[in-house]
Design an enzyme around this catalytic site. Structure first.
Site, PDB file in Angstrom:
ATOM      1  CE1 TYR A  37      -3.971   1.583  -0.335  1.00  0.00           C
ATOM      2  CE2 TYR A  37      -3.364   2.628   1.604  1.00  0.00           C
ATOM      3  CZ  TYR A  37      -4.199   2.572   0.534  1.00  0.00           C
ATOM      4  OH  TYR A  37      -5.314   3.380   0.240  1.00  0.00           O
ATOM      5  CE  LYS A  92     -21.115 -20.355 -14.749  1.00  0.00           C
ATOM      6  NZ  LYS A  92     -21.874 -21.292 -15.173  1.00  0.00           N
ATOM      7  CB  ALA A 193     -38.727 -20.833 -27.562  1.00  0.00           C
TER       8      ALA A 193
END
Length: 783
Positions: A37, A92, A193
């Site tokens: 930092y 995920k 669809a």
């Protein structure tokens, strides 16, 4: 079957959730903090401001993906909202990291409209190397992805659409091949669809399906020309569905399936009946991908048509269309070339790579993971398994190559062999280290080829012609046969499998293994058997072995192989797959001379941690070594480190630090250290010392500045087999180390004993180590 309570406990136990952020740089001291930092961080900020592409050099952007959702279509659960979608997005992220070493921040947006999602992603672009859209309802998902691909300069991918399309596309390519049908000729019916179905339909057209042969159905039936709700201006008109309106008299799903070659469902459970399956053409291809319950179950479809070729979204049926086969590797390739987008060429390359990989040999470790003896290309194996490590290498490389060829790669790959090795390192330290060893093992065959093709200078050392011959006494073992094929493919050497050739050939055929480049040797009919028996008798006659017994010994392959090694008929032996360790090592100790200056063989393991590598000896042979033997163990271990091009720093371990405890066991280790200092003054070795002293540079420098070890040791010598064997196994089981070995040292020729039931990878690794040792021994003899 996963139960509710089990799933909830999995997510809440320990640290809640499934992801955490871990620093990739040290932050242990004030100096570290100043670098991480203020004030040190100012320097990369200035560099990035001057040269924006340096952000990939100084930050994690190039390996960071955002998994973004608004929670409007969470799994099969519907519009649960962004908060309830977070477990899915974390999951995920786990898959990205586990399969492709990609870091993820999950981003759940309180953004119900498409425009809000688009704006949020545009604002986040500087942070990420790519964006994976997830669980966003159609038709918004189409619009969002299109706009982001137009406006962002990082890859954007909606996995719900394209992931399913790519994986099922790979399965379709192979299913058509097995069915004896051409992709451009098949009549294909799709049901559903939504986003995934429309994306699949478009992708199948890209792969080669004739648009006139594709019919799409939704909950109202076939999308046919003239259907009122599909006309422009109607309240539920959908421009994405309109692409698949066809002039046809067919109105219902049963009508459409009659005479069809293939069906792909991304709709709801149980809409396909056995009668519909029976109405399809020969070798019907059925992809029933509704989750968790498919349009028709695998058992029902198989009962209706034994010739069916089927895939589902379920792991308990063959041919699971699992998106984890796609998105981690597609993003890995895209990130590595800093792609501007994930385009059609990259998606097609991924599908084709998956289809091709299914026809390759399945690693034995994958078969074990699925409780199967072998897996091979066929009706029940259309696409690779998610845990196949080859997917990372093949799919990622194909995607990166396609990105370069199609012009979206900012930093195209120039050396794909080096790139594949880089990918292997992501599979673990053992893969990284062994790749270096395998490359070194290839050297002899490469040099031999160069030697034969060019005239050797008089000052050059002669190179022995041909690849190194590595004998395997258990040549009729299935893992050995698989490993032999890998050894040939990798260019490590020429396997010599001992056993009955007809039995080995039969097994190889069952395993779909090509025996080209592999020699088969039957010790019972080998012309040298009598000569070897006579030589063995001469060696062991004063050890109680008669000539008749010597002949019987030569019928035992684990005795015949080291005799071949002794006579130079082979350059290395690898055995022990089906024998206990003492039974495998005994023939070598009876037949092969020890290395110069060594009177005891010994064994070691190489342990690989995330940031360090350690050799541990003796872990397999000498139970209670004396000081002389302990010194020899250290010398052999140091020489082994040299085979890996590692400069050894050797520590002899004890429960004492440099005389802090007075005991006969401490005296033994101290005596061994004195022997080493006398025999090898050039070797960096010291002791006796405790394990934390040996492995902690700060302790060494602050408390024991007189030690010859100025850095932490990388070769640890244990005072007895008990401590060595216990220590290395604890480090593997509890410390997370990856182990390579056992490596047998101290013999004059490479002879290695496997652990019983060793994996194919382990066999290949030991063969590569043996090949490198044989090369080094040959070069040292020429010196």
């Amino acid at each position: 079957m996963i139960f509710r309570d089990e799933a909830l406990e999995y997510h809440r136990r320990g640290r809640a959730g499934k992801l955490e952020v871990i620093p990739s740089k040290p932050c242990l001291t004030q100096h570290d903090l100043a670098l991480a930092y203020s004030p040190g961080v100012a320097e990369p900020c200035r560099e990035i401001h001057r040269s924006p592409d340096d952000v990939y050099l100084y930050t994690g952007k190039g390996n960071l993906v955002a998994v973004v959702t608004n929670g409007t279509a969470v799994l099969g659960l519907g519009p649960l909202g962004p908060l309830a979608s977070k477990p899915v997005m974390e999951g995920k992220g786990v898959l990205f990291k586990r399969f492709a070493d990609i870091d993820v921040f999950d981003i759940e947006l309180n953004a119900p409209t498409a425009e809000e999602v688009i704006q949020a992603c545009q604002l986040l672009e500087p942070t990420f190397g790519g964006i994976n859209l997830e669980d966003i309802a159609a038709p918004d998902c189409f619009h969002i992805e299109e706009r982001l691909r137009e406006t962002l300069t990082i890859p954007v991918f909606h996995d719900d659409q394209h992931g399913t399309a790519i994986i099922s596309g790979a399965a379709l390519l192979n299913a058509c091949e097995l069915a004896g049908k051409r992709l451009e000729d098949i009549k294909l019916v799709m049901n559903g669809a939504g986003a995934a179905s429309i994306a699949c339909a478009k992708f199948y057209l890209t792969l080669g399906v004739d648009p006139d042969n594709l019919l799409l159905c939704d909950s109202k039936g076939v999308l046919y020309k003239g259907r009122e709700d599909l006309m422009p201006g109607r309240p539920r008109y959908n421009e994405y569905k309109a692409q698949f309106i066809r002039p046809t008299r067919l109105r219902t799903l049963p009508e459409a399936l009659a005479g069809a070659d293939a069906f792909c469902g991304l709709s709801v459970a149980n809409v396909v009946t056995p009668d519909m399956v029976r109405s399809m053409n020969d070798n019907p291809i059925i992809f029933a991908l509704a989750n968790p319950d498919p349009e028709i179950t695998y058992p029902d479809a198989l009962a209706a048509r034994p010739d069916v070729i089927m895939a589902t979204g379920r792991s308990d049926y063959p041919n699971q269309v699992n998106n984890v086969l796609g998105f981690p590797f597609i993003f890995r390739g895209a990130l590595d070339v800093r792609a501007r987008a994930i385009n059609e060429a990259m998606k097609v390359a991924a599908a084709q790579a998956l289809a091709a990989l299914a026809k390759e040999g399945v690693p034995e470790s994958v078969c074990r993971a699925y409780g199967m003896e072998r897996i091979e290309f066929g009706r029940e194996y259309l696409i690779p398994k998610p845990f196949d490590p080859q997917v990372l290498l093949e799919v990622t490389t194909a995607v990166a190559k396609a990105a370069g060829e199609s012009g979206v790669a900012r930093v195209p790959i120039r050396d794909f062999r080096a790139y594949r090795e880089q990918l292997e390192r992501r599979l673990g330290r053992s893969k990284e280290v062994m790749r270096q060893v395998i490359n070194k093992a290839r050297r002899r065959s490469q040099l031999s080829t160069q030697h034969l093709e060019s005239k050797t200078s008089p000052v050059e050392k002669p190179v022995s012609p041909g690849p190194l011959r590595i004998a395997f006494p258990e040549g009729d073992d299935k893992r050995i046969i698989r490993a032999a094929a890998r050894i040939v493919k990798e260019g490590i050497g020429k396997p010599v499998l001992l056993g009955k050739p007809d039995e080995i050939q039969t097994l190889a055929k069952q395993l779909s293994v090509n025996l080209e480049g592999i020699d088969l040797l039957d010790s019972q009919t080998h012309p040298q058997r009598e000569d070897l028996a006579q030589q063995f008798f001469a060696m062991r006659a004063r050890k109680g072995v008669t000539l008749a017994e010597a002949r019987r010994y030569m019928l035992r392959r684990h005795y015949y192989a080291p005799m071949l090694l002794l006579q130079g008929e082979v350059e290395a032996v690898v055995c022990g797959e089906t024998y206990h360790y003492p039974d495998s090592i005994r023939p070598a100790l009876q037949i092969l001379p020890l290395a110069k200056g060594i009177s005891h063989a010994s064994g070691l393991y190489m342990l690989l941690f995330k940031n360090r590598l350690i050799f541990c000896a003796d872990t397999t042979v000498n139970i209670t070594p004396d000081a002389e033997t302990l010194a020899e163990i250290a010398l052999s271990a140091a020489d082994t480190a040299h085979h890996f091009d590692i400069e050894p720093r050797v520590a002899l371990l004890s429960f004492s630090n440099f005389g802090s405890v007075k005991h006969s066991l401490v005296d033994l280790v101290q005596a061994a250290v004195k022997i080493l200092h006398r025999r090898r003054p050039d070797l960096v070795v010291d002791g006796e010392m405790q394990a934390d002293t040996a492995t902690n540079e700060d302790i060494l420098s602050s408390t024991y500045p007189f030690s010859r070890l100025k850095e932490d040791a990388n070769v640890l010598i244990f005072p007895d087999l008990t401590s060595g064997n216990i220590a290395y196994k604890l480090l593997v089981e509890l410390g997370g180390a990856e182990a390579i070995g056992p490596i047998l040292t101290g013999l004059s020729k490479p002879y290695h004993v496997l652990q019983r039931d060793a994996s194919v990878d382990a066999i290949v690794n030991i063969a590569a180590i043996a090949a490198v040792q044989a090369q080094d021994m040959e070069l040292s003899q020429q010196a």
